[in-house]
Write an enzyme that holds these catalytic residues in place. Structure first.
Site, PDB file in Angstrom:
ATOM      1  N   GLY A 261      14.602  57.687  52.573  1.00 35.91           N
ATOM      2  CA  GLY A 261      13.493  58.886  52.549  1.00 35.91           C
ATOM      3  C   GLY A 261      12.466  58.788  53.749  1.00 35.91           C
ATOM      4  O   GLY A 261      11.546  59.371  53.542  1.00 35.91           O
ATOM      5  N   GLY A 305      18.683  57.116  55.923  1.00 37.24           N
ATOM      6  CA  GLY A 305      19.816  57.847  56.691  1.00 37.24           C
ATOM      7  C   GLY A 305      19.305  58.799  57.939  1.00 37.24           C
ATOM      8  O   GLY A 305      19.463  58.493  58.818  1.00 37.24           O
ATOM      9  N   CYS A 374      26.001  86.449  56.835  1.00 35.89           N
ATOM     10  CA  CYS A 374      25.893  87.692  56.173  1.00 35.89           C
ATOM     11  C   CYS A 374      24.809  87.513  54.808  1.00 35.89           C
ATOM     12  O   CYS A 374      25.348  87.503  53.819  1.00 35.89           O
ATOM     13  CB  CYS A 374      27.378  88.496  55.853  1.00 35.89           C
ATOM     14  SG  CYS A 374      28.407  88.752  56.756  1.00 35.89           S
TER      15      CYS A 374
HETATM   16  C1  LIG Z   1      20.014  56.783  46.978  1.00 35.19           C
HETATM   17  C2  LIG Z   1      19.536  57.392  48.125  1.00 35.19           C
HETATM   18  N1  LIG Z   1      19.549  56.693  49.121  1.00 35.19           N
HETATM   19  C3  LIG Z   1      19.206  57.084  50.521  1.00 35.19           C
HETATM   20  C4  LIG Z   1      19.165  58.307  50.954  1.00 35.19           C
HETATM   21  C5  LIG Z   1      18.889  58.486  52.183  1.00 35.19           C
HETATM   22  O1  LIG Z   1      17.635  59.459  52.398  1.00 35.19           O
HETATM   23  P1  LIG Z   1      17.025  59.640  53.814  1.00 35.19           P
HETATM   24  O2  LIG Z   1      18.054  60.240  54.448  1.00 35.19           O
HETATM   25  O3  LIG Z   1      15.937  60.681  53.530  1.00 35.19           O
HETATM   26  O4  LIG Z   1      16.503  58.617  54.404  1.00 35.19           O
HETATM   27  C6  LIG Z   1      19.213  59.365  49.768  1.00 35.19           C
HETATM   28  C7  LIG Z   1      18.870  60.644  50.192  1.00 35.19           C
HETATM   29  O5  LIG Z   1      19.229  61.616  49.428  1.00 35.19           O
HETATM   30  C8  LIG Z   1      19.376  58.840  48.444  1.00 35.19           C
HETATM   31  O6  LIG Z   1      19.420  59.823  47.472  1.00 35.19           O
END
Ligand SMILES: Cc1ncc(COP(=O)(O)O)c(C=O)c1O
Length: 447
Positions: A261, A305, A374
């Protein structure tokens, strides 16, 4: 309107700048005025692979992995594959020392095919099927995250050897933001509420299963979190829970996974999470909470991520038309849209777009960049500034599109998904080819 817009003659001498912080760090204009990524001109990429195309700067991905390893030398860092997973990306991040978080059999297959050590894979999923759990167990994944009470029995029936698991809890921390990305609050579908009867029951049931090893607690607070204090608070709450589990069950939990996150900037001036600050706050929170509960310091894990791949990605589009609607907006329609960038429609995300095939010297105007699909909501960027002389055939580049673009892409209107093109040291190569009409027809079995 700026002074430069009003007096275009002032502009030619001023080199256009690519806003730092939202482009891959070595993105620049070349002497012909074209944007280059990984020292490859985007016009060459567009000519060779067509548009729309996702371009991914390998060096940027690797640099982000290294920055995380440096900031958290003792932590387990799982790259959250849901942001963008291809075999090459899985190879890069594991070569840089990261582990991988997968949330489906498909993501697991990509990671395994890329040669990722199964012990370095954590399997997530809210609603894992028997097949999914079985695939994880068969592969020998290092960790499985328990998301519900029913999963405990389902997983136990698959096991003939010990399996380390983490229990996902929602710590009730509201990070604010779009409702679709606030996953740490109690009233949502992920995990079990911390302190609830269900969470206590989950702990009891896991500990009852001889082959399940409750190695850790997990939480994921949401997306685009720029205030590191939220993670400190999560640590305090989860260590208290671990101490409670030790007291009530005599079981010592040794891992604490605070999820992902971490916020990135999509436009100049957007707030992003400072990774060094996060490291300090997590460290202090762990020290204080462990001292308070006389609890041994657990191994810290996290799952970034977006922060690993977002800034490495740039999407290229060809301008198809420029339409000035009398008394209303000017629409620049491109050859992609919501199929390759769902985030605008899904979360109201905002992006910047720039002309990529030539150096824009003249006056600019405010336009809306619209997609070709569309749906009236198929908009890529609202009210952004682009040159007045923008015309069909120009190339637009949208930065910070490495995360949740390819992975969320669709083939609405029977338009195939774009390729993923990696750039590095002056070379471009296809990681994922464009989806063709033949691909789409191949799935359609007919009457
Ligand atoms: C359990 C979990 N871990 C990690 C992530 C990665 O989040 P981010 O890409 O915002 O770092 C997510 C994203 O939804 C998640 O659900």
């Amino acid at each position: 309107m700026t002074l430069l817009d009003m007096i275009p003659s002032l502009q030619p001498g001023i080199p256009p700048r690519l806003s730092p912080g939202i482009w891959p760090r070595d993105a620049r204009y070349d002497s012909e005025g074209r944007i280059t990524l990984g020292r490859v001109a985007v016009t060459d990429i567009a000519d060779r692979y067509g548009t729309p195309a996702y371009v991914l700067d390998e060096a940027e991905v690797r640099a982000r992995c290294r920055a995380y390893r440096k900031a958290f030398p003792r932590a387990r860092i799982y790259y959250a594959g849901k942001a963008l997973l291809t075999k090459a990306v899985a190879e890069w991040v594991s070569a840089e020392g990261l582990s991988i978080d997968v949330c489906s059999t498909g993501e697991l297959a990509v990671a395994l095919t890329a040669g990722v050590d199964p012990q370095r894979i954590i399997l997530h999923g809210t609603g894992k099927s028997r097949d999914e759990l079985e695939a994880g167990v068969r592969a020998g994944v290092g960790r499985i995250v328990i998301d519900s009470l029913s999963e405990i029995a389902l997983l136990s029936t698959q096991l003939n050897r010990p399996q380390a698991v983490l229990l996902r809890l929602t710590p009730g921390i509201d990070v604010h933001g779009h409702p679709a990305v606030r996953t740490g609050v109690l009233d949502q579908k992920f995990g079990l509420p911390l302190g609830s009867a269900d969470a206590a029951e989950a702990v009891r049931r896991i500990l009852e299963q001889p082959l399940l090893q409750l190695a850790g607690l997990h939480c994921h607070l949401g997306s685009q979190i720029y205030d590191p204090d939220h993670y400190g608070e999560a640590v305090r709450r989860l260590i208290a829970e671990m101490a409670w589990i030790r007291r009530d069950h005599g079981h010592l939990i040794t891992e604490l996974d605070v999820g992902g996150g971490h916020a990135v900037a999509y436009r100049p001036g957007d707030a992003e999470l400072n990774v060094a600050e996060l490291a300090d706050i997590l460290d202090d929170a762990l020290d204080a909470a462990c001292a308070r509960h006389r609890f041994p310091r657990p191994v810290l894990a996290m799952e970034p991520g977006r922060a690993i791949v977002a800034r490495a990605g740039v999407t290229l589009y060809r301008v198809m038309s420029v339409k000035q609607v009398e008394g209303a907006s000017t629409f620049v329609t491109v050859d992609g849209g919501m199929n390759d960038n769902l985030r605008v429609a899904l979360y109201g995300a905002h992006y910047e777009a720039v002309v990529a095939n030539r150096r824009p010297h003249g006056p600019q105007r405010t336009v809306t960049v619209a997609g070709r699909y569309c749906e009236a909501g198929d908009i890529l960027a609202r009210d952004i500034r682009l040159p007045v002389d923008l015309h069909p055939g120009d190339l637009l580049a949208v930065p910070c599109t490495g995360a949740y673009h390819h992975s969320l892409s669709a083939s609405y209107n029977c338009v195939g998904r774009p390729p993923v093109i990696a750039v590095r040291d002056g070379y471009a190569r296809e990681l994922v080819r464009r989806e063709t009409i033949a691909d789409l027809l191949a799935r359609d079995i007919g009457g």
